[in-house]
Design an enzyme around this catalytic site. Structure first.
Site, short mmCIF file in Angstrom:
data_model
loop_
_atom_site.label_atom_id
_atom_site.label_comp_id
_atom_site.label_asym_id
_atom_site.label_seq_id
_atom_site.Cartn_x
_atom_site.Cartn_y
_atom_site.Cartn_z
N LYS A 38 1.11 -1.08 0.30
CA LYS A 38 -0.06 0.14 0.02
C LYS A 38 0.56 1.13 0.50
O LYS A 38 2.28 1.47 0.13
CB LYS A 38 -0.69 0.17 1.11
CG LYS A 38 -0.17 0.19 2.63
CD LYS A 38 -1.24 -0.24 3.83
CE LYS A 38 -0.38 0.45 5.34
NZ LYS A 38 -1.67 0.33 6.18
N ARG A 136 -10.04 1.05 15.13
CA ARG A 136 -9.61 1.51 13.98
C ARG A 136 -11.16 0.54 12.68
O ARG A 136 -11.91 1.94 12.26
CB ARG A 136 -8.31 1.04 13.24
CG ARG A 136 -8.16 2.19 12.55
CD ARG A 136 -6.62 2.18 12.16
NE ARG A 136 -6.01 0.72 11.23
CZ ARG A 136 -5.06 0.55 10.79
NH1 ARG A 136 -3.59 1.91 10.65
NH2 ARG A 136 -4.02 -0.52 10.54
N TYR A 264 12.78 31.76 4.42
CA TYR A 264 11.84 32.43 4.82
C TYR A 264 11.80 33.01 6.31
O TYR A 264 11.80 31.91 7.39
CB TYR A 264 10.48 31.01 4.66
CG TYR A 264 10.67 31.53 2.88
CD1 TYR A 264 10.12 32.54 2.61
CD2 TYR A 264 10.45 30.16 2.22
CE1 TYR A 264 9.43 32.37 0.67
CE2 TYR A 264 9.85 29.85 1.52
CZ TYR A 264 10.14 31.01 0.41
OH TYR A 264 9.43 30.35 -0.87
#
Length: 367
Positions: A38, A136, A264
């Site tokens: 997966k 789950r 940044y």
């Protein structure tokens, strides 16, 4: 100069073979082996990994969602493919591509049976998942009788296996919890088997389950992270070989004066003269902002170069003061000599997240 010309994820299929054979050697009862591919094979290359597993003799493959299984079928994979989290919206594709759904709730069972009956399908192979404590996905023990009634009232499906998932198989301090999960799974499977009149295959162990709970190997085991070189425990990590190595190159080197800022939000300000290197990889490639500001270092010519300032979308900057290097030189982020697990740990996360997050634009190269 480097042989690496751009950010590249190198995939060592010999390492995959080593891991497969090592994990197989830990199975004492002849159980079947399911390779979990997966999430694009844990961020690597799903088709290449699946084909290698098929060649190695794996019995099953598993994906999370139907579209992943479709991709494998279109690539020519013929092994049985278990879809761990099928959704009703994809049931048509499941049947069209001969994928085997894991049915985890009474509603999803009813929905799949309805479509199978509409299509006139007989004895379509499906899998049932019991929730034994992970909370789950999964069916509850108190629903077994209702589930069995649904199965017995149709000829459209056949229960190929019953599965569950250990919640903490890598944590031996939770052995009592895991042992109780195993006992509940056996009890639930036996109860279901009695009611439907046959006993499906049983599987419960993930990689850590294979290594720590041989009594729960049952008829099949499932390995994901172990195949890719990580055993969730130092003594097992030593026996496994990371499949993926992530490298990039130095795009540009800067000389920075004291007081100058980098990146940044001026997140880093030099307190002395220094050299920095800019690398063509950033959070769009899976190296998230949590790795910046000195938390994580990359390796250049065996030297550690900390990431400084904020990670950008497409770039990171590292401190190469005192490191002999030049533009175009190779940079290692993780691999056999510096594992993804160690890199992930610097950002208080796990190898799974780092590996599966490597972006699609990063070049893959099969070794």
């Amino acid at each position: 100069m480097s042989n690496v010309e751009e950010t590249t994820l190198f995939l060592d299929l010999d390492a995959l073979s080593h891991n497969y054979h090592y994990l197989k050697s830990k199975i004492e009862n002849g159980a079947k082996f399911l390779g979990v591919v997966k999430a694009f094979a844990y961020g690597s290359d799903m088709v290449a990994i699946a084909k290698k597993l098929e060649a190695l003799g794996a019995d099953y493959l598993a994906v999370a969602y139907a579209k992943e299984g479709v991709l494998l079928r279109n690539a020519g994979l013929t092994l049985p493919i278990l879809v761990l989290h099928p959704l009703k919206a994809n049931f048509e594709e499941v049947i069209q591509y001969n994928l085997e759904p894991n049915l985890y709730s009474e509603k999803i069972i009813a929905d799949f049976i309805y479509l199978a009956e509409q299509k006139g399908v007989k004895k379509y192979l499906v899998h049932l998942k019991f929730n034994t404590g992970l909370n789950r996905l999964g069916l509850k023990a108190e629903n077994i009788e209702n589930i069995a009634n649904k199965i017995n009232q149709t000829e459209s499906v056949f229960i190929k296996s019953v599965l569950s998932h250990l919640a903490a198989s890598e944590d031996l301090e939770e052995k009592t919890f895991s042992t109780n999960q195993i006992a509940h799974f056996i009890k639930d499977t036996n109860a279901l088997s009695k009611l439907i009149g046959y006993k499906p295959m049983m599987h419960m162990c993930n990689t850590s389950g294979i290594l720590n709970y041989p009594e729960a190997h049952f008829d099949m085991v499932r390995s994901g992270i172990g195949l890719y070189g990580y055993g969730n425990e130092a003594k097992y990590d030593k026996e496994l070989k990371p499949v993926a190595t992530l490298k990039t190159v130095i795009s540009q080197i800067h000389s920075i004066e004291k007081g100058e800022s980098i990146g940044y939000n001026r997140a880093f300000v030099a307190d002395k003269p220094m050299r920095t290197a800019t690398l063509p990889i950033g959070h769009a490639d899976g190296i998230g902002r949590q790795y910046g500001n000195g938390k994580t270092a990359v390796q250049i010519h065996q030297h550690w170069a900390p990431i400084i300032g904020n990670v950008c979308m497409d770039m990171i900057m590292v401190d190469v003061t005192g490191i002999p290097c030049q533009e175009g030189d190779e940079v290692l982020l993780f691999g056999a000599n510096h594992s993804a697990d160690k890199m992930a740990g610097t950002a208080k996360t796990i190898s799974y997240e780092l590996l599966t997050g490597i972006g699609a634009r990063v070049k893959r190269k099969i070794l």
